[in-house]
Design a protein around this motif. Structure first.
Motif, short mmCIF file in Angstrom:
data_model
loop_
_atom_site.label_atom_id
_atom_site.label_comp_id
_atom_site.label_asym_id
_atom_site.label_seq_id
_atom_site.Cartn_x
_atom_site.Cartn_y
_atom_site.Cartn_z
N VAL A 1 7.73 -36.74 -14.28
CA VAL A 1 8.64 -36.24 -13.24
C VAL A 1 9.43 -35.08 -13.82
N LEU A 2 9.37 -33.94 -13.14
CA LEU A 2 10.14 -32.76 -13.51
C LEU A 2 11.29 -32.60 -12.54
N SER A 3 12.49 -32.44 -13.08
CA SER A 3 13.69 -32.39 -12.25
C SER A 3 14.43 -31.07 -12.43
N GLN A 4 14.78 -30.47 -11.31
CA GLN A 4 15.65 -29.31 -11.27
C GLN A 4 16.70 -29.54 -10.20
N THR A 5 17.59 -28.58 -10.02
CA THR A 5 18.61 -28.73 -9.00
C THR A 5 17.99 -28.82 -7.61
N GLU A 6 16.78 -28.28 -7.43
CA GLU A 6 16.13 -28.30 -6.12
C GLU A 6 15.44 -29.63 -5.83
N GLY A 7 15.38 -30.56 -6.80
CA GLY A 7 14.76 -31.86 -6.55
C GLY A 7 13.81 -32.25 -7.67
N ASP A 8 13.03 -33.29 -7.40
CA ASP A 8 12.07 -33.82 -8.37
C ASP A 8 10.65 -33.56 -7.91
N ALA A 9 9.81 -33.21 -8.87
CA ALA A 9 8.37 -33.07 -8.61
C ALA A 9 7.65 -34.13 -9.44
N LYS A 10 6.80 -34.91 -8.78
CA LYS A 10 6.12 -36.01 -9.44
C LYS A 10 4.65 -35.66 -9.70
N TYR A 11 4.20 -35.92 -10.91
CA TYR A 11 2.85 -35.59 -11.34
C TYR A 11 2.16 -36.86 -11.87
N ASP A 12 0.91 -37.04 -11.48
CA ASP A 12 0.10 -38.15 -12.00
C ASP A 12 -0.71 -37.65 -13.19
N ARG A 13 -0.81 -38.52 -14.19
CA ARG A 13 -1.62 -38.17 -15.35
C ARG A 13 -3.10 -38.32 -15.01
N LYS A 14 -3.87 -37.29 -15.31
CA LYS A 14 -5.30 -37.34 -15.04
C LYS A 14 -6.00 -38.15 -16.13
N PRO A 15 -7.03 -38.92 -15.78
CA PRO A 15 -7.75 -39.74 -16.76
C PRO A 15 -8.36 -38.88 -17.86
#
Length: 346
Positions: A332-346
């Protein structure tokens, strides 16, 4: 650590949500039968036959203005002293970033800002949204000055190569940064830009940085730029009621040391799943985490540990999540504009 440094450095100016002139249709542009701007119509030309680049333009969403290096293997293009200064600025969380202090962004300003081109036979002007700054590109055949007075946006001359406007600039002071991440440049920097209007609504833009004091070879970036119809630029005064500078953190947390074995479990590729598309657009839809010489990198940005799973960088706060077995599954990457969620690729 005071995270205000990150918030101030990544701050995007608030603008009014409504302004009466933003509802006006751009006059004199080609339109389709339903009244929409016809962006694929033929590119207009000046009376002398040269392409007319005039209009309001918006670069495609990209992270280059923040970090010109998007692949860690390209970080080696910087000479050792320049790389050391970059890492020092990372540890300081870019508290001396000129843009954070309401100063010009320097030679990378054009990579993200919407701008208006005003063209005449002898001079081309670029007006930048928000920043309230402008550039003059002299088209009258003059040469670049041999000993320019260094300033923030340099001295520019232009000429045509077929339908491509080629702009050469020098005379940049070394107070500006090459990008918001903190890569430096010297006063020897020369910048070459190439503008080619493909059709009415699309332009190809290339910018090349050449600085023998900080770079081992020229660095080039290419972007697509789109005509911004039926809108306008809005004013922003950065230093108006500015009160963040006094709260900027000075150093990253150096109290957490993680072993290479712990850091190694985060290595991998992560793909955007949900959350803030603003953050994803800024940071990228795909993230690569690497371990180089005991330091964890998010793409080409060093990560600084705040705990075993939480890290800070000059781009965003990063947190890794694990399943019951301890396997890393999400970022999860967080900035003042919100959170972006990323799934780890196999």
């Amino acid at each position: 650590m005071d995270r205000t440094a990150i918030a101030a450095a990544l701050w995007v100016s608030a603008v009014p949500l409504c302004a009466q002139w933003l509802d006006l249709r751009t006059p004199g542009i080609p339109r389709t039968a339903d009244g929409k701007p016809n962006l694929t119509a033929a590119a207009p030309r000046m009376p002398d036959g040269k392409p007319d680049l005039s209009g309001l333009w918006r670069p495609e969403v990209n992270a280059y203005r923040f970090d010109l290096i998007q692949d860690l293997k390209d970080e080696g293009i910087f000479r050792p002293a320049a790389e050391a200064l970059f890492l020092e600025r990372v540890a300081d969380f870019r508290r001396d970033d000129p843009v954070t202090h309401c100063l010009p962004g320097g030679p990378s300003e054009i990579l993200n800002a919407m701008y208006r081109i005003i063209q005449s036979p002898n001079i081309v002007a670029l007006l930048y949204e928000g920043a309230g700054r402008y550039r003059q590109i002299y088209m009258d055949g003059r040469k670049l000055p041999k000993d320019p007075n260094p300033d923030w946006l340099g001295y520019s001359i232009g000429h045509w190569e077929g339908d491509t406007l080629v702009v050469e600039s020098l005379g940049f002071n070394d107070r500006s940064w090459l990008d918001r991440a903190g890569h430096p440049h010297s006063e020897s920097l020369r910048v070459t830009e190439r503008f080619r209007r493909v059709d009415f609504g699309h332009m190809q833009f290339q910018i090349t940085y050449d600085d023998p004091e900080t770079l081992t070879k020229p660095l080039s970036i290419s972007l697509a730029v789109t005509y911004a119809a039926d809108t306008d630029m809005l004013e922003n005064v950065c230093n108006e009621d500015e009160r963040d500078t006094a709260r900027l953190g000075s150093k990253a947390n150096k109290g957490v040391q993680l072993s290479p074995a712990v850091l190694a479990k985060y290595i991998g590729t992560y793909e955007f799943r949900e959350g803030s598309t603003v953050v994803a657009g800024f940071m990228g839809m795909h993230q690569t985490v690497s371990l180089i010489n005991g330091r964890l990198y998010l793409n080409a940005l060093p990560l600084i540990p705040e705990s075993e799973a939480k890290f800070d960088s000059t781009g965003a706060a990063a947190e890794f999540f694990m399943d019951a077995s301890g396997k890393v599954t999400r970022l999860v990457l967080s900035q003042t504009e919100g959170d972006a969620k990323y799934d780890r690729k196999p």
